[in-house]
Design a protein around this motif. Sequence first.
Motif, mmCIF file in Angstrom:
data_model
loop_
_atom_site.group_PDB
_atom_site.id
_atom_site.type_symbol
_atom_site.label_atom_id
_atom_site.label_comp_id
_atom_site.label_asym_id
_atom_site.label_seq_id
_atom_site.Cartn_x
_atom_site.Cartn_y
_atom_site.Cartn_z
ATOM 1 N N ASP A 116 44.030 45.192 38.047
ATOM 2 C CA ASP A 116 44.346 46.124 37.090
ATOM 3 C C ASP A 116 44.455 47.542 37.559
ATOM 4 O OD1 ASP A 116 44.421 47.012 34.613
ATOM 5 O OD2 ASP A 116 42.571 46.976 33.918
ATOM 6 N N ILE A 117 45.541 47.633 38.233
ATOM 7 C CA ILE A 117 46.011 48.690 38.832
ATOM 8 C C ILE A 117 47.201 49.653 38.675
ATOM 9 C CG2 ILE A 117 44.775 48.091 41.222
ATOM 10 C CD1 ILE A 117 47.412 46.967 41.887
ATOM 11 N N GLY A 118 47.898 49.261 37.501
ATOM 12 C CA GLY A 118 48.962 49.915 36.963
ATOM 13 C C GLY A 118 48.668 51.254 36.487
ATOM 14 N N LEU A 127 41.289 53.127 38.846
ATOM 15 C CA LEU A 127 41.799 51.640 38.870
ATOM 16 C C LEU A 127 40.766 50.545 38.830
ATOM 17 C CD1 LEU A 127 44.555 51.990 41.922
ATOM 18 C CD2 LEU A 127 44.996 52.614 39.193
ATOM 19 N N ALA A 128 41.279 49.408 38.776
ATOM 20 C CA ALA A 128 39.925 48.226 38.733
ATOM 21 C C ALA A 128 40.658 47.027 39.480
ATOM 22 C CB ALA A 128 39.517 48.132 37.370
ATOM 23 N N VAL A 129 39.734 46.423 39.961
ATOM 24 C CA VAL A 129 40.155 45.031 40.756
ATOM 25 C C VAL A 129 38.918 44.106 40.273
ATOM 26 C CG1 VAL A 129 40.353 43.927 42.952
ATOM 27 C CG2 VAL A 129 41.326 46.269 42.515
ATOM 28 N N TRP A 150 35.293 46.108 41.215
ATOM 29 C CA TRP A 150 35.085 47.513 41.576
ATOM 30 C C TRP A 150 36.308 48.589 40.945
ATOM 31 C CZ3 TRP A 150 36.239 42.739 44.075
ATOM 32 C CH2 TRP A 150 35.316 42.370 44.712
ATOM 33 N N LYS A 151 35.606 49.491 40.665
ATOM 34 C CA LYS A 151 36.354 50.699 40.068
ATOM 35 C C LYS A 151 36.802 51.659 41.280
ATOM 36 C CE LYS A 151 35.139 52.548 35.929
ATOM 37 N NZ LYS A 151 34.602 53.099 34.821
ATOM 38 N N LEU A 190 34.965 45.793 49.993
ATOM 39 C CA LEU A 190 34.751 44.624 49.116
ATOM 40 C C LEU A 190 33.037 44.406 49.375
ATOM 41 C CD1 LEU A 190 37.413 42.207 49.693
ATOM 42 C CD2 LEU A 190 37.214 43.625 47.950
ATOM 43 N N LYS A 191 32.413 45.540 48.870
ATOM 44 C CA LYS A 191 31.071 45.416 48.966
ATOM 45 C C LYS A 191 30.338 45.552 47.496
ATOM 46 C CE LYS A 191 30.300 50.368 49.218
ATOM 47 N NZ LYS A 191 29.944 51.474 50.125
ATOM 48 N N GLU A 192 29.078 45.066 47.419
ATOM 49 C CA GLU A 192 28.617 45.015 46.028
ATOM 50 C C GLU A 192 28.087 46.660 45.901
ATOM 51 O OE1 GLU A 192 27.799 42.688 43.980
ATOM 52 O OE2 GLU A 192 28.285 40.870 45.206
ATOM 53 N N THR A 193 28.544 46.854 44.614
ATOM 54 C CA THR A 193 28.329 48.399 44.083
ATOM 55 C C THR A 193 28.642 48.554 42.843
ATOM 56 O OG1 THR A 193 28.742 50.640 44.353
ATOM 57 C CG2 THR A 193 30.391 49.221 44.772
#
Length: 288
Positions: A116-118, A127-129, A150-151, A190-193
């Motif tokens: 979700d990066i547009g 942005l968000a993935v 991830w934000k 790509l870590k937990e946060t």
Amino acid sequence: MARSQTKTLLLSSLLATALTACNAAEPEPGQEIAPGVRLLAYMSDLRITESSGVIASRRFPNVFWTHNDGGGPKKQVLYAIDRQGNTRAAFPVVGPRFHDWEDIAIDDAGHLYLGDIGNNDSKENTLAVYEIDEPDPKTGTGPVSPKRGWKLKFPGAPFNCESLFVWKDYGYVISKVFNNARAQIFRFPLKETNEPLTLELVATTKIESPVTGADISADGTLLGLVSKTGAYVFRIDGDVARASEVEPHHTKLKDEHIEGCCFVPDGLLATSERRGIFLFTDPEFRGQ
């Protein structure tokens, strides 16, 4: 016959002739539409109105995951298609509400990453993935929901973005730039946060055309990008930062509607907003 009726009939005839010419000019599957570029098929599913990203499954043969550009419930659907343009399954994505879903990525552990990066006009500050388990196209059409997300914050001024890929323990996005600015590659762990992550600049490429999609070969040897002027491939040998140094191979294709790409054994497969499925066939693109 009245003059107005004659004029109307003439205009209708000219329009019909123009439409017939346009349809006749539409390339047929199997045709080479430019040197080193072949049209494979058209997606038959009319629900896929703007294919914005595509990725090849590493678990299911001849399955490609694609999605529409945008956000909202009608756009948040993950489609499984094949190389012939047929839809095998469709999975609504539930949970977060996407703002502008632009690309999709994959890893070797059975996960898909939804970008979700547009950021049209660079109005958004983040942005968000999202990560989901890759569904089985044979199981039906039940909803899927993200396991992690991830934000992402910008390291400087916000920019637009339409490309996402995953390599090792990082996700990567690429700036979509204009006015001859060079596309840049940023990464995030790509870590937990639960905290927003600031994107880290990794490479500044030599590409000055707006980049609309990206993929990395499964072995990390090649990085492929598509833009408004065609497709590029970098031989990076597992090091994304090398995209700053190496000269990419460029196959030209002027098509402003190509939005996604992924590596397949015989080249780089790409999809367009108009439901076309293309293959860049130069040997340099064979990286899976």
